[in-house]
Each structure stands twice: as C-alpha cells, then as structure tokens.
Design a protein around this motif. Structure first.
Motif, PDB file in Angstrom:
ATOM      1  N   GLU A   1       6.431   5.118   1.122  1.00 53.27           N
ATOM      2  CA  GLU A   1       5.672   4.011   1.563  1.00 53.27           C
ATOM      3  C   GLU A   1       5.773   2.618   0.875  1.00 53.27           C
ATOM      4  OE1 GLU A   1       0.752   3.268   1.869  1.00 53.27           O
ATOM      5  OE2 GLU A   1       1.455   5.056   0.988  1.00 53.27           O
ATOM      6  N   LYS A   2       6.187   1.609   1.532  1.00 46.95           N
ATOM      7  CA  LYS A   2       6.093   0.265   1.052  1.00 46.95           C
ATOM      8  C   LYS A   2       4.647  -0.404   0.645  1.00 46.95           C
ATOM      9  CE  LYS A   2       8.335  -4.067   1.614  1.00 46.95           C
ATOM     10  NZ  LYS A   2       9.271  -4.544   2.833  1.00 46.95           N
ATOM     11  N   ILE A   3       4.450  -0.357  -0.530  1.00 48.45           N
ATOM     12  CA  ILE A   3       2.898  -0.607  -0.991  1.00 48.45           C
ATOM     13  C   ILE A   3       2.675  -2.117  -1.115  1.00 48.45           C
ATOM     14  CG2 ILE A   3       3.350  -0.048  -3.373  1.00 48.45           C
ATOM     15  CD1 ILE A   3       0.267   1.139  -1.514  1.00 48.45           C
ATOM     16  N   ALA A   4       3.826  -3.000  -1.502  1.00 48.02           N
ATOM     17  CA  ALA A   4       3.481  -4.444  -1.755  1.00 48.02           C
ATOM     18  C   ALA A   4       4.896  -4.719  -2.175  1.00 48.02           C
ATOM     19  CB  ALA A   4       2.762  -4.250  -3.091  1.00 48.02           C
ATOM     20  N   MET A   5       4.801  -6.302  -2.021  1.00 51.49           N
ATOM     21  CA  MET A   5       5.983  -6.914  -2.603  1.00 51.49           C
ATOM     22  C   MET A   5       5.914  -7.777  -3.902  1.00 51.49           C
ATOM     23  SD  MET A   5       7.918  -6.967   0.157  1.00 51.49           S
ATOM     24  CE  MET A   5       9.094  -8.430  -0.165  1.00 51.49           C
TER      25      MET A   5
ATOM     26  N   PHE B   1      -4.051  -1.668  -4.238  1.00 49.09           N
ATOM     27  CA  PHE B   1      -3.568  -1.229  -2.839  1.00 49.09           C
ATOM     28  C   PHE B   1      -4.049   0.226  -2.411  1.00 49.09           C
ATOM     29  CE2 PHE B   1      -0.587  -3.904  -5.134  1.00 49.09           C
ATOM     30  CZ  PHE B   1      -0.411  -4.928  -3.955  1.00 49.09           C
ATOM     31  N   ASP B   2      -4.632   0.048  -0.989  1.00 53.86           N
ATOM     32  CA  ASP B   2      -4.903   1.537  -0.406  1.00 53.86           C
ATOM     33  C   ASP B   2      -3.435   2.260  -0.053  1.00 53.86           C
ATOM     34  OD1 ASP B   2      -7.656   1.442  -0.935  1.00 53.86           O
ATOM     35  OD2 ASP B   2      -7.899   0.109   0.777  1.00 53.86           O
ATOM     36  N   THR B   3      -3.364   3.425  -0.511  1.00 52.01           N
ATOM     37  CA  THR B   3      -2.202   4.158   0.114  1.00 52.01           C
ATOM     38  C   THR B   3      -2.506   4.836   1.389  1.00 52.01           C
ATOM     39  OG1 THR B   3      -2.669   6.249  -1.110  1.00 52.01           O
ATOM     40  CG2 THR B   3      -1.466   4.603  -2.411  1.00 52.01           C
ATOM     41  N   MET B   4      -1.359   5.258   1.932  1.00 52.74           N
ATOM     42  CA  MET B   4      -1.309   6.119   3.236  1.00 52.74           C
ATOM     43  C   MET B   4      -2.176   7.285   3.096  1.00 52.74           C
ATOM     44  SD  MET B   4       2.249   5.527   5.299  1.00 52.74           S
ATOM     45  CE  MET B   4       3.061   6.375   4.018  1.00 52.74           C
TER      46      MET B   4
ATOM     47  N   GLY C   1      -4.986   7.741   1.453  1.00 55.65           N
ATOM     48  CA  GLY C   1      -6.279   7.253   1.129  1.00 55.65           C
ATOM     49  C   GLY C   1      -6.469   7.070  -0.379  1.00 55.65           C
ATOM     50  N   ASP C   2      -5.487   7.070  -1.098  1.00 56.59           N
ATOM     51  CA  ASP C   2      -5.801   6.793  -2.525  1.00 56.59           C
ATOM     52  C   ASP C   2      -5.954   5.311  -2.865  1.00 56.59           C
ATOM     53  OD1 ASP C   2      -5.917   9.448  -3.294  1.00 56.59           O
ATOM     54  OD2 ASP C   2      -3.591   9.533  -3.944  1.00 56.59           O
ATOM     55  N   THR C   3      -6.710   4.876  -3.744  1.00 55.74           N
ATOM     56  CA  THR C   3      -6.447   3.517  -4.240  1.00 55.74           C
ATOM     57  C   THR C   3      -5.734   3.444  -5.386  1.00 55.74           C
ATOM     58  OG1 THR C   3      -8.656   3.057  -3.250  1.00 55.74           O
ATOM     59  CG2 THR C   3      -7.879   1.260  -4.777  1.00 55.74           C
ATOM     60  N   ILE C   4      -4.763   2.445  -5.328  1.00 54.45           N
ATOM     61  CA  ILE C   4      -3.996   2.519  -6.723  1.00 54.45           C
ATOM     62  C   ILE C   4      -4.009   1.186  -7.131  1.00 54.45           C
ATOM     63  CG2 ILE C   4      -2.504   4.492  -6.053  1.00 54.45           C
ATOM     64  CD1 ILE C   4      -0.246   2.383  -5.681  1.00 54.45           C
TER      65      ILE C   4
ATOM     66  N   GLY D   1       8.225  -8.547 -16.338  1.00 60.45           N
ATOM     67  CA  GLY D   1       9.029  -8.547 -15.397  1.00 60.45           C
ATOM     68  C   GLY D   1       9.145  -7.060 -14.802  1.00 60.45           C
ATOM     69  N   ALA D   2       8.379  -5.987 -15.620  1.00 58.15           N
ATOM     70  CA  ALA D   2       8.343  -4.700 -15.039  1.00 58.15           C
ATOM     71  C   ALA D   2       6.850  -4.265 -14.404  1.00 58.15           C
ATOM     72  CB  ALA D   2       8.599  -3.620 -16.221  1.00 58.15           C
ATOM     73  N   PHE D   3       6.966  -3.483 -13.445  1.00 57.85           N
ATOM     74  CA  PHE D   3       5.753  -3.041 -12.635  1.00 57.85           C
ATOM     75  C   PHE D   3       5.340  -1.474 -13.041  1.00 57.85           C
ATOM     76  CE2 PHE D   3       7.946  -6.298 -10.341  1.00 57.85           C
ATOM     77  CZ  PHE D   3       6.893  -7.183  -9.907  1.00 57.85           C
ATOM     78  N   TYR D   4       4.108  -1.371 -13.297  1.00 59.22           N
ATOM     79  CA  TYR D   4       3.577  -0.106 -13.625  1.00 59.22           C
ATOM     80  C   TYR D   4       2.326   0.001 -12.523  1.00 59.22           C
ATOM     81  CZ  TYR D   4       5.962  -1.152 -17.896  1.00 59.22           C
ATOM     82  OH  TYR D   4       7.019  -1.454 -18.721  1.00 59.22           O
ATOM     83  N   ALA D   5       2.526   1.572 -12.100  1.00 63.53           N
ATOM     84  CA  ALA D   5       1.339   1.649 -11.106  1.00 63.53           C
ATOM     85  C   ALA D   5       0.325   3.001 -11.584  1.00 63.53           C
ATOM     86  CB  ALA D   5       1.940   1.924  -9.711  1.00 63.53           C
ATOM     87  N   TYR D   6      -0.962   2.739 -11.265  1.00 68.50           N
ATOM     88  CA  TYR D   6      -1.609   3.899 -11.781  1.00 68.50           C
ATOM     89  C   TYR D   6      -2.626   4.203 -10.458  1.00 68.50           C
ATOM     90  CZ  TYR D   6       0.175   3.022 -16.300  1.00 68.50           C
ATOM     91  OH  TYR D   6       1.059   2.996 -17.460  1.00 68.50           O
ATOM     92  N   GLN D   7      -3.249   5.465 -10.489  1.00 70.43           N
ATOM     93  CA  GLN D   7      -4.498   5.731  -9.569  1.00 70.43           C
ATOM     94  C   GLN D   7      -5.541   4.619 -10.301  1.00 70.43           C
ATOM     95  OE1 GLN D   7      -4.772   7.377  -7.185  1.00 70.43           O
ATOM     96  NE2 GLN D   7      -2.705   8.917  -7.127  1.00 70.43           N
ATOM     97  N   ASN D   8      -6.192   4.437  -9.419  1.00 67.12           N
ATOM     98  CA  ASN D   8      -7.636   3.593  -9.790  1.00 67.12           C
ATOM     99  C   ASN D   8      -8.609   4.556 -10.128  1.00 67.12           C
ATOM    100  OD1 ASN D   8      -9.582   1.513 -10.165  1.00 67.12           O
ATOM    101  ND2 ASN D   8      -9.902   1.084  -7.958  1.00 67.12           N
TER     102      ASN D   8
END
Length: 112
Positions: A6-10, A22-25, A27-30, A37-44
């Motif tokens: 899933e492309k979640i963002a730019m 962002f809401d994922t497909m 139904g989670d919110t992350i 310059g590095a990206f980190y993602a977590y469950q909200n």
C-alpha cells in the motif's frame, strides 16, 4: 520476498522533524515521522493505555521535535526505535510499521 502493498504517503507530505497520521487499508491508524532524512512509522497506539498518541491532529512530537510524545500522560518515545524513554510505559515500545521509500518518492507499507 517482501511485497510492497500500500502506498501510504509521499515523502514531501512529511517534513523533517514532523509527523503525519495516515489511515491504512486495514483500518489501522499509523503515523510517519522524518528524522535526518529517514522515515519511521508506528501504529498510533500508546502501549500504556492503548490510546491514540496525539491530542491535536498530527501532533505526535514534543515541542522540540526530539521525541514522539503521547498527549495523554506525556510518555516520550525514541523516534528511531519507538522505545519509551520516559513516562508510565517506560521500557515498552511503540509497534513499528515496516515501510519502504520507493524511488518515485512514495512511502509504502511492506507486508510480511
């Protein structure tokens, strides 16, 4: 083989030292944050009471943009590891979301 699902963002949607939700497909919110310059993602989800972290929209970081902060009880989390360094859930960790930045500038969630 990891498949990019899933492309979640730019990349440009998430400024340095800021975070965006962002809401994922599924139904989670992350949320995704950029640091050096590095990206980190977590469950909200705060590991303390399973509450969402932000009080105001996209306010996931503390005032200095140094740590991820839970608005409910002020717990602080390391941006790179998600580990709680201060607050009621000390030693707990945010649930990391695997992402990959693609050459088109898109940030994708990687499904295991």
């Amino acid at each position: 083989v990891h498949k990019m699902s899933e492309k979640i963002a730019m990349m440009e949607e998430i400024p340095e030292r800021e975070a965006r939700a962002f809401d994922t497909m599924t139904g989670d919110t992350i949320f995704i944050t950029q640091r050096d310059g590095a990206f980190y993602a977590y469950q909200n989800l705060c590991p303390h009471l399973q509450t969402e972290l932000e009080f105001l929209e996209n306010q996931f970081l503390d005032q200095d943009g140094e740590y991820i902060q839970c608005s409910t009880h002020g717990a602080l989390f390391n941006v790179e590891t998600g580990e709680c360094t201060s607050g009621p859930c000390l030693g707990d960790t945010l649930e990391k979301v695997n992402i990959k930045v693609h050459s088109d500038g898109g940030i994708y969630i990687i499904e295991d």
